[in-house]
Structure formats: C-alpha cells, structure tokens
Motif scaffolding. Structure first.
Motif, mmCIF file in Angstrom:
data_model
loop_
_atom_site.group_PDB
_atom_site.id
_atom_site.type_symbol
_atom_site.label_atom_id
_atom_site.label_comp_id
_atom_site.label_asym_id
_atom_site.label_seq_id
_atom_site.Cartn_x
_atom_site.Cartn_y
_atom_site.Cartn_z
ATOM 1 N N GLY A 195 0.814 -1.216 0.000
ATOM 2 C CA GLY A 195 0.000 0.000 0.000
ATOM 3 C C GLY A 195 0.845 1.263 0.000
ATOM 4 O O GLY A 195 0.565 2.216 -0.743
ATOM 5 N N LEU A 196 1.880 1.280 0.820
ATOM 6 C CA LEU A 196 2.767 2.444 0.862
ATOM 7 C C LEU A 196 3.488 2.645 -0.470
ATOM 8 O O LEU A 196 3.661 3.778 -0.926
ATOM 9 C CB LEU A 196 3.785 2.289 1.998
ATOM 10 N N SER A 197 3.880 1.549 -1.094
ATOM 11 C CA SER A 197 4.541 1.635 -2.400
ATOM 12 C C SER A 197 3.601 2.217 -3.449
ATOM 13 O O SER A 197 4.018 3.022 -4.298
ATOM 14 C CB SER A 197 5.029 0.256 -2.848
ATOM 15 N N LEU A 198 2.334 1.837 -3.377
ATOM 16 C CA LEU A 198 1.344 2.412 -4.296
ATOM 17 C C LEU A 198 1.152 3.904 -4.034
ATOM 18 O O LEU A 198 0.956 4.690 -4.973
ATOM 19 C CB LEU A 198 0.019 1.664 -4.196
ATOM 20 N N TRP A 199 1.223 4.323 -2.759
ATOM 21 C CA TRP A 199 1.148 5.747 -2.442
ATOM 22 C C TRP A 199 2.334 6.503 -3.047
ATOM 23 O O TRP A 199 2.184 7.624 -3.529
ATOM 24 C CB TRP A 199 1.104 5.976 -0.932
ATOM 25 N N VAL A 200 3.515 5.889 -3.026
ATOM 26 C CA VAL A 200 4.689 6.520 -3.642
ATOM 27 C C VAL A 200 4.442 6.696 -5.141
ATOM 28 O O VAL A 200 4.679 7.777 -5.701
ATOM 29 C CB VAL A 200 5.975 5.696 -3.387
ATOM 30 N N TRP A 201 3.946 5.656 -5.774
ATOM 31 C CA TRP A 201 3.634 5.711 -7.201
ATOM 32 C C TRP A 201 2.606 6.816 -7.473
ATOM 33 O O TRP A 201 2.768 7.621 -8.397
ATOM 34 C CB TRP A 201 3.114 4.351 -7.647
#
Length: 86
Positions: free
Chosen positions: A45-51
C-alpha cells in the motif's frame, strides 16, 4: 491550515509510526507478535502511495511514503532474520 503543512505533518506522523516497533524488534530480536501478512500489505500500500505521489507530482506524498516503505522493509528484514519457526 495550509494543505501542504497538513500533508507534511500527516506524512511525518505516518512515516515514523512504525519506528518504535522496529526499535523494539531490534532490541529484543523477537518478531513473534508481528504479522507477516500485515507487513506485506502495508509495504504494498505504501509503495502504491509513492507511485501515486509520482503520478500527481506531490513531493510530500512521495517522501513520506518512501520513508515509510524503507522503515517497513527494515522491519520485514528483521522479521526474516529473527523469525523462529517452531
């Protein structure tokens, strides 16, 4: 309140939220109470927020979530190292 300040404060708080857990795991070398699934879902989820932050060109979103990804990957590494299968 300026929305940028709000975003920065929110980002700081969420980014540092797992640091106490990481410190506890490193000190005690015990991950019995850590959920692997929770870590994997959170990192995803955090990685998707970065994206998303890159897509919207929003530096506070990128920086805060990238830092949180690093903290949680560190916790995942500790989980792998200290996990004692019975």
């Amino acid at each position: 309140m300026d929305e940028n300040i709000l975003g920065i404060v929110a980002g700081i708080l969420t980014s540092v939220s797992m640091i106490p857990q990481l410190i506890k795991v490193i000190r005690e070398k015990n991950v019995e109470d850590i959920s692997l699934l929770m870590l994997l879902v959170l990192i995803s989820g955090l990685s998707l927020w970065v994206w998303y932050g890159f897509e919207k060109d929003e530096l506070p979103i990128i920086v805060s979530n990238a830092f949180a990804v690093l903290v949680n990957i560190s916790l995942l590494i500790c989980y792998i190292i200290y996990n004692k299968k019975k």
